[in-house]
Design an enzyme around this catalytic site. Structure first.
Site, PDB file in Angstrom:
ATOM      1  CG  HIS A 288      -6.896   4.116   4.352  1.00  8.61           C
ATOM      2  ND1 HIS A 288      -6.769   4.688   5.585  1.00  8.61           N
ATOM      3  CD2 HIS A 288      -7.805   3.130   4.489  1.00  8.61           C
ATOM      4  CE1 HIS A 288      -7.562   4.068   6.448  1.00  8.61           C
ATOM      5  NE2 HIS A 288      -8.210   3.114   5.805  1.00  8.61           N
TER       6      HIS A 288
ATOM      7  CE  LYS B  61       1.715  -1.451   2.012  1.00  7.25           C
ATOM      8  NZ  LYS B  61       2.361  -0.837   3.161  1.00  7.25           N
TER       9      LYS B  61
END
Length: 668
Positions: A541, A495
């Site tokens: 996401h 991420k």
RNA sequence: GCCAGCAUGGCGCAACUGGUAGCGCACCCGACUUGUAAUCGGGCGGUUGCGGGUUCGAGUCCCGCUGCUGGCUCCA
């Protein structure tokens, strides 16, 4: 200032000529010799390049703070002979030292210890470095089990180098030879000693009166919950008294901005005990801010090609079995509700029950939306957005205001795209994220790239590599600083997180963007490609605010409660100089209200001055004051939060100014 | 979850070594009608977080629970 030196000289002798009389920030505390920090009385070799390190420099401050930790430890062991030493490193703005003590420290103990430190500082004890063999160290520190443990970890047997012995422990043993630092009184006697890598200030005097003990707390030995719990004493130390004062003022400013305090003062939200820890209710004024935040976000998402979905708060456990959440995060979830079980009078099971869970994440639900029918490549990227409320069972000790809660609403979206689309999607996503954060008033960012932790992850190396590189590329094109966070990724993918600095320089983790190859697999998500084959989409996401609650708290602190007009709960308050002028303000208010402005007229019997005070304290951006002069001219007078005024503004113009400020999301 | 501290009217605070709760703001009522951060007077409001215990007597001492604060660990 660099110098070449003759044989046998100490660092200080080399530097002395240039730095005699240095005080405060300019006081020389250690030397940099050939790149390494050394004590001032360290002998330097012929030809060494010696550089002065002053107390005000980052390295100098760290040394000063480390020395302060030694003084603290000496004071503690004098007061508590039973105290065994842990570690005592410098940290941001200060230092700490861990002790194993029978009885934990009280605030009063801290006061006493600080006084004792003052006496040691005044005494001007010299820091003396002594190289020891491992056996000597073990003999000298026979009563210090924790130090012995560190020696063992570092020792020749244990290949301590490169391994993380303990956070901060490097100041004790570090690489190379073992050293002990002694605090030597003027008469030559040794007041105290500690296993320590150094270097140190030449004398305890260097601390002056610019240090203070701040708090005590428990800390696990070597940061491991399985280990003994030690008592940690925190302190702060600076090169000058002014530095200390400025630090104290900084803390006071943070205290004034504390969102928990402002939340009460401005009547924005509360945490009723009856509901439970970490569960907030938003009051009408806080509700307005939240709604504005959400509405603007919704609009921007709409413009950027997101579709809006809504999903429930609870689900049968099957969903979280499919997603893997129960495998990975069951501890962080509220325990299940066991429903629909039927038993006979004799207790025999007639019907198997069902476990339902509150959702800790929205992604599994969005996957079900994706999977609700066949998907075509023509639909991708498919961007599903939801203000999704999730519940996480945060451990009791970590719940904190709005920044760490047990119930929160994420501005959550999941983007389903092809592998080919992934890189471009990540790039535009990062632009979108940063642009939106800027609109809310944050503009100082850096990025963090969290990469795989082999022990806590699933998926193939190739997938991780591809995703990580795509993120790295997106980060690169943003032009922002990228800080690596090795091993910081969630189990399903790497991420990027956006870290924002607020008005007083604190950093907050805001948005996160995560690539996920795992969930599409677990949910068997597919789309039909142009060539007719079935392919697996990649899932991204992302949340901008993280949680609305947390973002609300961050903005509240960033603005110190003085929201820009578009977010302010009350945007305008009309204050008549006397009751007679209230009708004029009611007219103005009606015109503002017609433009969607949140406006009130304070026609209570308070004095005008009192009303100004009241609404200034409530951080209302525009106060519109009207007396006889204004009424005659068909005008109003502005008063702003900073006390500045703009008198006799024609009503048309005044209305236009307020509306314009709201529309442009300007700060005033 | 662990360690320590804390919990008194809506908010901020007070009550010596145990002797039966007080102040300011807010709120309500009244008077005053005022040009840029507190007008004056009166009044309402607390079985001191909850539950037990010690004591003639507990806001104060002890135990448990809940919540909060600061750290530690954790943070999908």
């Amino acid at each position: 200032m660099e110098r070449r030196v003759p044989r046998g000289a100490t660092a200080w002798q080399v530097l002395e000529g240039d730095h005699r009389g240095g005080r405060g920030d300019d006081a020389v505390v250690v030397a940099r010799v050939g790149g390494d920090l050394r004590d001032l009385d360290a002998e330097v070799a012929e030809g060494d390049v010696v550089e002065a390190v002053t107390a005000g420099s980052p390295d100098g401050l760290a040394v000063l703070r480390h020395s302060a930790a030694h003084v603290l430890a000496q004071a503690v062991q004098a007061a508590r002979p039973d105290a065994r030493l842990g570690i005592g490193p410098p940290v941001t703005d200060g230092f700490y030292y861990d002790f194993d003590v029978e009885v934990p420290f009280t605030p009063e103990d801290l006061q006493g210890l600080q006084k004792a430190m003052g006496r040691i500082v005044k005494e001007g004890q010299r820091f003396r470095r002594r190289v020891v063999t491992e056996d000597e160290a073990r003999a000298e520190l026979a009563d210090e089990p924790y130090k012995l443990e560190l020696i063992g970890l570092k020792g020749p047997g244990g290949s301590g180098a490169g391994e993380e012995v303990a956070e901060g422990a490097s100041v004790e043993v570090g690489g190379g030879e073992l050293t002990i630092y002694e605090n030597v009184r003027r008469d030559g006697s040794v007041a105290w000693r500690d296993l320590c890598r150094g270097p140190h200030a030449p004398s305890t005097k260097a601390l002056g009166n610019a240090f203070a003990l701040t708090r005590s707390a428990a800390a696990y030995w070597r940061g491991d919950q399985a280990n003994a719990q030690l008592q940690r004493v925190y302190g702060t130390a600076w090169a000058t008294k002014e530095g200390l004062t400025a630090y104290v003022e900084r803390l006071a400013e943070a205290e004034r901005r504390d969102h928990r305090r402002l939340g009460t003062e401005l009547d924005l939200f509360s945490f009723p005990d009856e509901i439970g820890s970490g569960l907030a209710v938003f009051h009408p004024r806080g509700g307005v801010v939240r709604r504005e935040m959400e509405d603007y976000s919704r609009r921007r998402h709409e413009e950027s090609g997101y579709s809006f979905v809504t999903t429930p708060h609870i689900t049968k456990k099957d969903l979280f079995e499919t997603s893997g959440h129960l495998d990975w995060y069951a501890d962080g979830m509220f325990p299940p509700m066991h429903l629909d079980e039927v038993r006979d009078a004799d207790g025999t099971l007639r019907r198997q029950g069902q476990d339902y869970y509150l959702k800790p994440m929205n992604c599994p639900f969005h996957n079900l939306v994706y999977r609700s029918r066949g998907r075509s490549y023509r639909e991708l990227p498919l961007r599903l957005f939801e203000f999704g409320t999730v519940y996480r069972y945060e451990k009791s000790g970590v719940v904190h205001g709005l920044t760490r809660v047990r119930g929160m609403t994420q501005d959550d979206a999941h983007i389903y795209c092809t592998r080919e689309q992934m890189a471009a999607e990540l790039g535009s996503l990062l632009d979108f994220v940063l642009g939106l954060l800027r609109d809310y008033g944050l503009d100082d960012f850096y990025l963090e790239l969290s990469t795989r932790n082999p022990d806590k992850s699933i998926g193939s190396d190739a997938d991780w590599e591809e995703a990580t590189e795509a993120l790295r590329h997106a980060a690169g094109t943003s032009g922002l600083e990228l800080v690596p966070d090795p091993g910081g990724a969630a189990f399903y993918g790497p991420k990027i997180s956006v870290q924002a600095r607020d008005a007083i320089g604190r950093t907050w983790q805001m948005s996160t963007i995560q690539v996920d190859f795992q969930l599409p697999q677990r949910f068997e998500l597919e789309y039909q490609a142009a060539d007719g084959t079935r392919q697996r989409p990649v899932m991204i996401h992302r949340a901008l605010f993280g949680s609305i609650e947390r973002f609300f708290g961050v903005l509240l602190e960033h603005y110190a409660g003085a929201f820009p007009p578009w977010l302010a709960p009350v945007q305008v308050v009309g204050i008549p100089v006397a009751g007679d002028f209230a009708p004029h303000l009611h007219d103005v208010a009606a015109r503002l209200r017609a433009q969607g402005v949140r406006v009130e007229v304070d026609d209570s019997d308070d004095r005008m001055q009192k009303k100004i005070r009241t609404h200034t304290k409530q951080k209302v951006p525009f106060l519109l004051i009207a007396g006889a002069e204004d009424v005659e001219k068909g005008a109003v007078s502005f008063r702003f939060r900073d006390g500045s005024q703009d008198n006799g503004v024609p009503v048309d113009e005044a209305v236009a100014r307020v509306v314009e400020a709201v529309r442009t999301r300007a700060q005033v």
